[in-house]
Design an enzyme around this catalytic site. Structure first.
Site, PDB file in Angstrom:
ATOM      1  N   HIS A 146       0.819  -1.217   0.000  1.00 26.06           N
ATOM      2  CA  HIS A 146       0.000   0.000   0.000  1.00 26.06           C
ATOM      3  C   HIS A 146       0.855   1.270   0.000  1.00 26.06           C
ATOM      4  CE1 HIS A 146      -3.161   2.716   1.931  1.00 26.06           C
ATOM      5  NE2 HIS A 146      -3.780   2.209   0.890  1.00 26.06           N
ATOM      6  N   LYS A 148       3.292   4.392  -1.255  1.00 28.56           N
ATOM      7  CA  LYS A 148       3.445   5.287  -2.401  1.00 28.56           C
ATOM      8  C   LYS A 148       4.761   6.020  -2.196  1.00 28.56           C
ATOM      9  CE  LYS A 148      -1.132   4.843  -1.542  1.00 28.56           C
ATOM     10  NZ  LYS A 148      -1.712   4.494  -0.229  1.00 28.56           N
ATOM     11  N   ASP A 153      16.637  10.709  -8.651  1.00 29.57           N
ATOM     12  CA  ASP A 153      18.083  10.938  -8.575  1.00 29.57           C
ATOM     13  C   ASP A 153      18.630  10.801  -7.154  1.00 29.57           C
ATOM     14  OD1 ASP A 153      18.193  11.352 -11.296  1.00 29.57           O
ATOM     15  OD2 ASP A 153      18.134  13.543 -11.161  1.00 29.57           O
ATOM     16  N   HIS A 318      -9.185  11.418   2.024  1.00 27.24           N
ATOM     17  CA  HIS A 318      -8.340  10.229   1.949  1.00 27.24           C
ATOM     18  C   HIS A 318      -7.035  10.407   2.734  1.00 27.24           C
ATOM     19  CE1 HIS A 318      -5.893   7.119  -0.362  1.00 27.24           C
ATOM     20  NE2 HIS A 318      -6.974   6.442  -0.064  1.00 27.24           N
ATOM     21  N   LYS A 320      -4.154  10.606   5.622  1.00 24.75           N
ATOM     22  CA  LYS A 320      -3.766   9.716   6.716  1.00 24.75           C
ATOM     23  C   LYS A 320      -2.804  10.495   7.618  1.00 24.75           C
ATOM     24  CE  LYS A 320      -3.832   6.969   2.696  1.00 24.75           C
ATOM     25  NZ  LYS A 320      -5.157   6.493   2.744  1.00 24.75           N
ATOM     26  N   ASP A 325      -0.334  16.212  20.627  1.00 20.58           N
ATOM     27  CA  ASP A 325       0.070  17.381  21.420  1.00 20.58           C
ATOM     28  C   ASP A 325       0.710  18.488  20.590  1.00 20.58           C
ATOM     29  OD1 ASP A 325      -0.844  16.152  23.713  1.00 20.58           O
ATOM     30  OD2 ASP A 325       1.121  15.354  24.281  1.00 20.58           O
TER      31      ASP A 325
END
Length: 400
Positions: A146, A148, A153, A318, A320, A325
């Site tokens: 999952h 990405k 370079d 979408h 995440k 704190d």
């Protein structure tokens, strides 16, 4: 009656087989896993929340590549935007740039064989990650990569929630605008992204380039202190738990799927009991069946204890993220659900820079403005269809 009995036996046999397959497959995976944690690094970080802005920058950086492009996505679709992405990679390969493209086998199932062959003819090295295989076919169908990750370079990297497809650039009306968080990184931390990509690449393609210094150039320090934490179906629950347990004032969670483990639910409940404020954003519109209903039983408990829950209403949410704190901010690929905690390959970036966290908080303020507050009263309102969906979702919690 006899037919029904036979069908019941067949159903029970299939259920038993799937259960054994999943149990043994996961046991095998866990046997070879070790906790992996990188040191603190200093990098320059920026955050993108809108697909068009991200991919304008992303494509611009790809065009500047001189030596190599390494890309891992969970999803690449079969649409015009995906074609444009492939064409840019072909263009760079024709210029002599090394291009390696790794896609999750199930997430990117729409990528056709002809498209892959076209990429390979141009000199692009391509592989699918996490191919389903025997003897644990059912488990390996579930265990997805999952992540990405992009590394250009060895100097510029990207990590976050966006994939490649028209919905991610707001061209799918039901899910538009698509709201996500994606980090652009320059500096020391890019070496960690590179290491994770090349590790996954070796696992899938069997080409070992991890010790080749050309992929690990000297990198400057940036202003943001951060740490990369990869996971492969284990240890992420403990990491999240430790963060939640150390909270003294506030916890913020942004996730498209709020399906916590019992341990994390207990941790959040305990935090509320000791006076820590808890704010959660989830999407109002779902992109998969039953994921909303699966969250309700957890949200009810937390709402009763005083948690604040918002449903994002301006498109699809979408992102995440987890903020503790206002001192630690997590942005990465992992959702707050069982799949990310216990099955999938994920990678998260934990950021300890006040200025960057303030930038993320401003993004969250905008998202809260575009949300509607959820109430316990509406969740408890009589709704037999929703109740049935919640019951079914409860049976399928691990796979949602």
């Amino acid at each position: 009656m006899k037919v029904l009995f036979i069908l019941l036996i067949i159903f029970l046999f299939i259920a038993l087989w799937l259960s054994i397959d999943f149990y043994l497959g996961r046991k095998k995976q866990l046997m070879k896993l070790e906790r992996k944690e990188y040191p603190f690094w200093q990098s320059s970080l920026d955050i993108f929340t809108e697909g068009p802005d991200l991919f304008d920058d992303f494509f611009s950086e790809l065009k500047k590549a001189k030596h190599h492009i390494h890309i891992l996505f969970y999803i690449v679709k079969d649409d015009q935007f995906s074609t444009d992405f492939f064409n840019l990679l072909k263009e760079k390969a024709s210029e002599g740039v090394e291009v390696r493209l790794l896609l999750d086998r199930i997430g990117s199932y729409k990528v056709k064989k002809a498209a892959i062959q076209s990429l390979e003819r141009e000199g692009i090295k391509f592989s699918f990650s996490q191919k389903p295989k025997f003897p644990f076919l059912f488990y390996t169908l579930q265990a997805r990569n999952h992540r990405k990750i992009t590394v250009i370079d060895g100097k510029v990297g990207y990590i976050g929630g966006f994939n490649i497809g028209k919905e991610y650039i707001d061209l799918k009306p039901k899910l538009s605008p698509w709201r996500d968080y994606h980090i652009k990184m320059a500096g020391e931390g890019v070496a960690g992204l590179q290491n994770e990509f090349l590790t996954d690449w070796y696992e899938s393609y069997k080409e070992n380039t991890l010790t080749n210094p050309v992929y690990f150039p000297d990198l400057p320090k940036g202003q943001c202190r951060h740490k990369l934490i990869p996971s492969k179906g284990a240890f992420l629950e403990d990491t999240f738990s430790a963060l939640i347990r150390q909270a003294k004032k506030s916890i913020f969670i942004g996730t498209p799927y709020f399906i916590p483990s019992q341990k994390l639910l207990n941790d959040l409940s305990a935090a509320l009991n000791r006076g820590v404020s808890l704010t959660i954003i989830v999407p109002k519109v779902a992109d998969h069946p039953l994921v909303k209903e699966a969250s309700y039983r957890y949200l009810r408990k937390l709402l009763k204890q005083g948690a604040i829950v918002y449903e994002f209403s301006n498109g699809f949410y979408h992102a995440k993220t987890l903020i503790i704190d206002d001192e630690i901010c997590d942005v990465g690929t992992a959702n707050f659900d069982h799949r990310s905690l216990f099955i999938n390959y994920e990678i998260n970036c934990y950021i300890y820079d006040h200025e960057f966290i303030e930038k993320v908080k401003k993004v969250i303020e905008t998202d809260i403005h575009d949300s509607r507050r959820m109430t316990l009263k509406e969740l408890n309102r009589f709704n037999p269809v929703r109740t049935l969906k919640e019951w079914v979702a409860g049976l399928l919690t691990l796979f949602l």
